[in-house]
Design a protein around this motif. Structure first.
Motif, PDB file in Angstrom:
ATOM      1  N   PRO A  23      15.233   2.083 -97.313  1.00 43.85           N
ATOM      2  CA  PRO A  23      14.636   1.627 -98.572  1.00 43.85           C
ATOM      3  C   PRO A  23      14.843   0.149 -98.866  1.00 43.85           C
ATOM      4  O   PRO A  23      13.987  -0.503 -99.451  1.00 43.85           O
ATOM      5  CB  PRO A  23      15.312   2.502 -99.628  1.00 43.85           C
ATOM      6  N   ARG A  24      15.980  -0.411 -98.456  1.00 47.08           N
ATOM      7  CA  ARG A  24      16.223  -1.826 -98.746  1.00 47.08           C
ATOM      8  C   ARG A  24      15.236  -2.710 -97.977  1.00 47.08           C
ATOM      9  O   ARG A  24      14.666  -3.658 -98.525  1.00 47.08           O
ATOM     10  CB  ARG A  24      17.661  -2.200 -98.392  1.00 47.08           C
ATOM     11  N   ALA A  25      15.025  -2.390 -96.701  1.00 43.02           N
ATOM     12  CA  ALA A  25      14.054  -3.140 -95.902  1.00 43.02           C
ATOM     13  C   ALA A  25      12.654  -2.980 -96.464  1.00 43.02           C
ATOM     14  O   ALA A  25      11.874  -3.941 -96.516  1.00 43.02           O
ATOM     15  CB  ALA A  25      14.104  -2.679 -94.450  1.00 43.02           C
ATOM     16  N   ALA A  26      12.329  -1.781 -96.912  1.00 41.88           N
ATOM     17  CA  ALA A  26      11.004  -1.549 -97.495  1.00 41.88           C
ATOM     18  C   ALA A  26      10.806  -2.413 -98.732  1.00 41.88           C
ATOM     19  O   ALA A  26       9.743  -3.021 -98.915  1.00 41.88           O
ATOM     20  CB  ALA A  26      10.846  -0.069 -97.840  1.00 41.88           C
ATOM     21  N   ARG A  27      11.807  -2.488 -99.561  1.00 37.64           N
ATOM     22  CA  ARG A  27      11.699  -3.297-100.780  1.00 37.64           C
ATOM     23  C   ARG A  27      11.490  -4.775-100.448  1.00 37.64           C
ATOM     24  O   ARG A  27      10.676  -5.463-101.083  1.00 37.64           O
ATOM     25  CB  ARG A  27      12.955  -3.114-101.628  1.00 37.64           C
ATOM     26  N   ILE A  28      12.212  -5.253 -99.425  1.00 35.76           N
ATOM     27  CA  ILE A  28      12.100  -6.658 -99.038  1.00 35.76           C
ATOM     28  C   ILE A  28      10.726  -6.969 -98.448  1.00 35.76           C
ATOM     29  O   ILE A  28      10.067  -7.944 -98.831  1.00 35.76           O
ATOM     30  CB  ILE A  28      13.215  -7.019 -98.037  1.00 35.76           C
ATOM     31  N   SER A  39      16.654 -10.308 -89.462  1.00 31.97           N
ATOM     32  CA  SER A  39      17.615 -10.763 -90.470  1.00 31.97           C
ATOM     33  C   SER A  39      17.623  -9.850 -91.689  1.00 31.97           C
ATOM     34  O   SER A  39      18.479  -9.994 -92.579  1.00 31.97           O
ATOM     35  CB  SER A  39      17.277 -12.195 -90.911  1.00 31.97           C
ATOM     36  N   VAL A  40      16.695  -8.911 -91.743  1.00 33.65           N
ATOM     37  CA  VAL A  40      16.589  -7.980 -92.869  1.00 33.65           C
ATOM     38  C   VAL A  40      17.536  -6.801 -92.646  1.00 33.65           C
ATOM     39  O   VAL A  40      17.538  -6.210 -91.559  1.00 33.65           O
ATOM     40  CB  VAL A  40      15.136  -7.474 -93.014  1.00 33.65           C
ATOM     41  N   PRO A  41      18.340  -6.443 -93.630  1.00 32.17           N
ATOM     42  CA  PRO A  41      19.233  -5.288 -93.484  1.00 32.17           C
ATOM     43  C   PRO A  41      18.453  -4.032 -93.092  1.00 32.17           C
ATOM     44  O   PRO A  41      17.429  -3.716 -93.692  1.00 32.17           O
ATOM     45  CB  PRO A  41      19.856  -5.145 -94.876  1.00 32.17           C
ATOM     46  N   GLY A  42      18.941  -3.352 -92.072  1.00 34.45           N
ATOM     47  CA  GLY A  42      18.308  -2.121 -91.633  1.00 34.45           C
ATOM     48  C   GLY A  42      17.315  -2.310 -90.510  1.00 34.45           C
ATOM     49  O   GLY A  42      16.786  -1.329 -89.966  1.00 34.45           O
ATOM     50  N   ILE A  43      17.031  -3.566 -90.145  1.00 38.73           N
ATOM     51  CA  ILE A  43      16.043  -3.826 -89.087  1.00 38.73           C
ATOM     52  C   ILE A  43      16.722  -4.515 -87.903  1.00 38.73           C
ATOM     53  O   ILE A  43      17.215  -5.636 -88.024  1.00 38.73           O
ATOM     54  CB  ILE A  43      14.881  -4.694 -89.597  1.00 38.73           C
ATOM     55  N   GLY A  44      16.736  -3.828 -86.776  1.00 34.87           N
ATOM     56  CA  GLY A  44      17.218  -4.394 -85.528  1.00 34.87           C
ATOM     57  C   GLY A  44      16.051  -4.670 -84.608  1.00 34.87           C
ATOM     58  O   GLY A  44      14.881  -4.637 -85.020  1.00 34.87           O
ATOM     59  N   LEU A  45      16.338  -4.907 -83.342  1.00 32.91           N
ATOM     60  CA  LEU A  45      15.294  -5.276 -82.390  1.00 32.91           C
ATOM     61  C   LEU A  45      14.239  -4.185 -82.233  1.00 32.91           C
ATOM     62  O   LEU A  45      13.039  -4.470 -82.220  1.00 32.91           O
ATOM     63  CB  LEU A  45      15.923  -5.593 -81.032  1.00 32.91           C
TER      64      LEU A  45
END
Length: 216
Positions: free
Chosen positions: A76-81, A125-131
């Motif tokens: 959800p945090r990545a989605a919000r960003i 750089s977004v929390p929850g998102i890796g390669l």
């Protein structure tokens, strides 16, 4: 880069059979693939709102649903960003990439100054998102241009440390890989929405999954 076994010769019968196993046959409705196949079969065509083409330069909720079909969840945090707080910045990064086009047609040098690579770095750089998630999100927006990084796929192709550039080089080295990818797609009677990169991704992923099953 190691080419998946089924794509090493001009006989693409086995590769086409693998694509059919993964995607299934054509079905009616907005999704051209049956729901009783791999959920990832809907990644490429998922468009619940009918606005995917218009939304090429912005991330949407549909993109988050689609990557979920490939067994990842940005949270959800990545989605919000991506969808609200910093949506304009990510839209600018997507626009800088330009229209979708086949990676094999790209003749410029690909390095960390390349716009799509810049987008990958920003996404990571977004929390929850890796390669893995970053590559799947970019592949949703530019499916012909950006390959998916995945542990299984990179294990098969030997590209864990460097994935994008080796694939780009393999598509342009005159070995016939692009022609075999297209031939396999045609023999499997898949629509053009399934890009050359996605054909490579699926054939490699299925090879890796079969290998793991055989080792058990």
């Amino acid at each position: 880069m190691r080419i998946p076994i089924e794509l090493r010769t001009d006989d693409v019968t086995a590769a086409a059979a693998t694509l059919t196993e993964y995607f299934g046959g054509a079905a009616s409705g907005n999704d051209p693939f049956p729901s009783n196949r791999y959920t990832g079969a809907s990644f490429d065509s998922w468009d619940s709102t009918g606005t995917r083409v218009a939304d090429a330069d912005r991330f949407t909720a549909d993109d988050f649903v689609a990557i979920g079909m490939l067994s990842v969840n940005a949270g959800p945090r990545a989605a919000r960003i991506l969808l609200r707080d910093e949506a304009a910045e990510f839209s600018d990064l997507l626009q800088a990439i330009g229209d979708d086009r086949d990676l094999g047609d790209v003749d410029e040098v690909i390095d960390d100054s390349w716009p799509a690579w810049k987008l990958e770095a920003r996404l990571r750089s977004v929390p929850g998102i890796g390669l893995t998630i970053a590559s799947k999100l970019i592949a949703r927006k530019r499916p012909k241009l950006y390959p998916i990084w995945d542990d299984v796929v990179t294990g098969v192709m030997g590209t864990r440390k460097a994935h994008l550039v080796p694939i780009h080089e393999a598509l342009r080295d005159g070995s016939g890989l692009r022609e075999r990818l297209r031939a396999a797609r045609a023999e499997a009677e898949l629509p053009d929405v399934i890009s050359e990169l996605r054909v490579l991704d699926v054939v490699a992923w299925m090879e890796g999954k079969r290998s793991k099953s055989a080792q058990r």
